[in-house]
Each structure stands twice: as structure tokens, then as C-alpha cells.
Design a protein around this motif. Structure first.
Motif, PDB file in Angstrom:
ATOM      1  N   SER A  91     -10.288  -7.158  14.153  1.00 48.32           N
ATOM      2  CA  SER A  91     -11.346  -6.209  14.492  1.00 48.32           C
ATOM      3  C   SER A  91     -11.276  -4.947  13.637  1.00 48.32           C
ATOM      4  O   SER A  91     -12.314  -4.445  13.191  1.00 48.32           O
ATOM      5  CB  SER A  91     -11.292  -5.850  15.979  1.00 48.32           C
ATOM      6  OG  SER A  91     -10.058  -5.285  16.334  1.00 48.32           O
ATOM      7  N   ARG A 135     -15.664  -3.832  19.211  1.00 53.09           N
ATOM      8  CA  ARG A 135     -17.109  -4.010  19.331  1.00 53.09           C
ATOM      9  C   ARG A 135     -17.821  -3.633  18.039  1.00 53.09           C
ATOM     10  O   ARG A 135     -18.764  -4.303  17.615  1.00 53.09           O
ATOM     11  CB  ARG A 135     -17.643  -3.144  20.482  1.00 53.09           C
ATOM     12  CG  ARG A 135     -19.128  -3.382  20.807  1.00 53.09           C
ATOM     13  CD  ARG A 135     -19.615  -2.372  21.822  1.00 53.09           C
ATOM     14  NE  ARG A 135     -19.776  -1.053  21.219  1.00 53.09           N
ATOM     15  CZ  ARG A 135     -19.887   0.080  21.916  1.00 53.09           C
ATOM     16  NH1 ARG A 135     -19.792   0.040  23.238  1.00 53.09           N
ATOM     17  NH2 ARG A 135     -20.066   1.233  21.299  1.00 53.09           N
ATOM     18  N   SER A 191     -16.843  -4.013  15.178  1.00 55.44           N
ATOM     19  CA  SER A 191     -16.609  -5.000  14.123  1.00 55.44           C
ATOM     20  C   SER A 191     -17.742  -6.006  14.053  1.00 55.44           C
ATOM     21  O   SER A 191     -17.830  -6.790  13.108  1.00 55.44           O
ATOM     22  CB  SER A 191     -15.293  -5.743  14.389  1.00 55.44           C
ATOM     23  OG  SER A 191     -15.422  -6.632  15.493  1.00 55.44           O
ATOM     24  N   ASN A 247     -18.374  -8.266  16.559  1.00 56.73           N
ATOM     25  CA  ASN A 247     -18.074  -9.464  17.342  1.00 56.73           C
ATOM     26  C   ASN A 247     -17.858  -9.069  18.801  1.00 56.73           C
ATOM     27  O   ASN A 247     -16.828  -8.513  19.165  1.00 56.73           O
ATOM     28  CB  ASN A 247     -16.817 -10.155  16.797  1.00 56.73           C
ATOM     29  CG  ASN A 247     -16.604 -11.537  17.406  1.00 56.73           C
ATOM     30  OD1 ASN A 247     -16.775 -11.719  18.596  1.00 56.73           O
ATOM     31  ND2 ASN A 247     -16.212 -12.484  16.579  1.00 56.73           N
ATOM     32  N   THR A 267     -14.785 -10.646  20.555  1.00 56.09           N
ATOM     33  CA  THR A 267     -13.523 -10.000  20.205  1.00 56.09           C
ATOM     34  C   THR A 267     -13.309  -8.745  21.036  1.00 56.09           C
ATOM     35  O   THR A 267     -12.198  -8.469  21.493  1.00 56.09           O
ATOM     36  CB  THR A 267     -13.499  -9.641  18.703  1.00 56.09           C
ATOM     37  OG1 THR A 267     -13.579 -10.838  17.928  1.00 56.09           O
ATOM     38  CG2 THR A 267     -12.217  -8.914  18.335  1.00 56.09           C
TER      39      THR A 267
END
Length: 243
Positions: free
Chosen positions: A117, A163, A165, A167, A170
Motif C-alpha cells: 500500500s 485506501r 493506494s 485498493n 487492501t
């Protein structure tokens, strides 16, 4: 050779209700935000008792896909939601307490998630997410902040970077895995010989991490967050887990 027959597993009524609701979600007939019919209407349609229906709805509420609003009026009843964070954190914490996963398992999972991340966030984090992360870091530096408050902000910081990143899964997993060892983290921080110095050192790493993400230095951020997590996990001791 004669066929060997096995007993057919009998499903409990509430499991059949769960299966029916699940099938409608998979078919796209139920989506987040949709409201289920009142129990008095839904139970006879499904051909089950209201007690079996309530049991199924409680299971769905526990796993974070349903929220029930008691009472009367337009907001009353059960509504489909997307809220996996708390449910996953609770489930992982319970399995960790039962010995399904070791502290080493959790530590390695956190490292993998965090490296991914932070490296991805360094190239794509929105400016507003970075500004919010800056506010969290500033909050952790407030004089007199306690262990619990610091840990809450710390968790939000790592979830926010995950968040940003790009995804969402994730981010959810990051929060859930962190929540699974929350009692151990709090215990370790509370027993620190010099809490203000410990908080300052941890937050210095948060500031350095945020600076690397802002500068787009993903590989450096990934390496630092791994050292950050392993350093903290090295102080944790497995023991009884309390909520």
C-alpha cells in the motif's frame, strides 16, 4: 462394486434463509442500500418462522452486510450495507485469540499489506488523502495524548494510506489485521517505560513515511514501513486477548 451412500446433511432453516438472500445478492437483485421487507411479510414469503428469519438476519448483521433499525417508520427494518471493516476485525481478533493465527502470521501479513500500500500510494495518493494523513500525524503529536487515542489515529493513518493506494480491499484488510492485535499493541504501549518518548519516536517514523509518499519514493516508503511494523511487533507478547 456397490455404491456407498452417505447421509445427506440437513440444513437448518436459518441457513436456507441465508442461502436465499445470498443468491439474490449474487444475482444482483439485492444491492447495498436496499431494504428488506418487514419480517411479518418476508417470513411467510420464504416459508419460514419469524424466529428462523431473525436468526439469519442476526448472522448477516454480524458479518457486516446488514443493519437493522428497530421501530416503525420509513427508516425501520433491515437494510443491506457494505460495512466489512468492523466484522473482519472482530473475526480475525477472535481467530487470533483461539490460536488460528500466530503473532508471526499477523506480523508478516501486516508487512506484506503495508509494503504494497505505501509503495502504491507514493505514485497515486490524492492530495486530499495526504492532507488528511498529515492531520492524523499532527493529532498523534498532541501533548498528553494517551495510548488508546494514539493507537486509534495510528490505525487510521495506515488504513488511509492503504485506501489512497487505490485498493479498497487492501485498506479493509489493513484495518482488520491491525484490529486483530489491537489488545496486544495497547498492552505493549501501555507498558513502555517512557510513553511520551515512545510516541515521539513512532510519530517521527509516521512523518518520514508521509514525506516519502509525498515525494513519490515508493520503494523507500515500503522499506521504512516494514522496519516500522517489525519494530513495533518486536515488542508484542502473545497472551490473553481482551476486546
Amino acid at each position: 462394486m456397490p455404491v456407498e451412500w452417505q447421509p445427506v446433511r440437513q440444513s437448518r432453516t436459518h441457513e436456507l434463509v441465508l442461502r436465499g438472500i445470498e443468491e439474490r445478492v449474487f444475482a444482483g437483485e439485492l444491492r447495498a442500500g436496499d431494504r428488506l421487507p418487514p419480517e411479518r411479510e418476508l417470513a411467510p414469503v420464504l416459508g419460514v418462522s419469524r424466529s428462523a428469519l431473525r436468526e439469519a438476519l442476526r448472522v448477516l448483521e454480524t458479518i457486516g452486510v446488514l443493519v437493522a433499525q428497530p421501530g416503525r417508520g420509513p427508516d425501520a427494518g433491515a437494510r443491506i450495507v457494505r460495512n466489512p471493516e468492523d466484522a473482519l476485525g472482530w473475526l480475525l481478533r477472535l481467530h487470533f485469540a483461539l490460536g488460528s493465527y500466530s503473532l508471526q502470521d499477523v506480523s508478516e501479513a501486516r508487512v506484506v499489506l503495508a509494503r504494497s500500500s505505501f509503495e502504491a500510494a507514493a505514485g497515486r495518493a490524492p492530495a486530499e488523502d495526504l492532507d488528511e494523513a498529515e492531520e492524523l500525524v499532527a493529532g498523534m503529536a498532541e501533548p498528553g495524548i494517551g495510548v488508546s487515542g494514539f493507537n486509534d489515529l495510528d490505525t487510521r493513518f495506515h488504513a488511509l494510506v492503504a485506501r489512497s493506494s487505490g485498493n479498497a480491499l487492501t485498506s479493509t484488510l489493513t484495518s482488520a489485521v491491525r484490529e486483530s492485535v489491537r489488545p496486544l499493541i495497547l498492552r505493549a504501549l501501555e507498558t513502555a517505560e517512557d510513553w511520551p518518548a515512545t510516541a515521539h519516536a513512532l510519530n517521527a517514523e509516521h512523518r518520514a513515511l508521509l514525506a516519502l509518499v509525498r515525494e513519490g519514493k515508493g520503494a523507500d516508503a515500503a522499506d521504512l514501513v516494514e522496519r516500522h511494523i517489525r519494530g513495533l511487533h518486536g515488542t508484542l507478547v502473545e497472551g490473553p486477548i481482551a476486546p
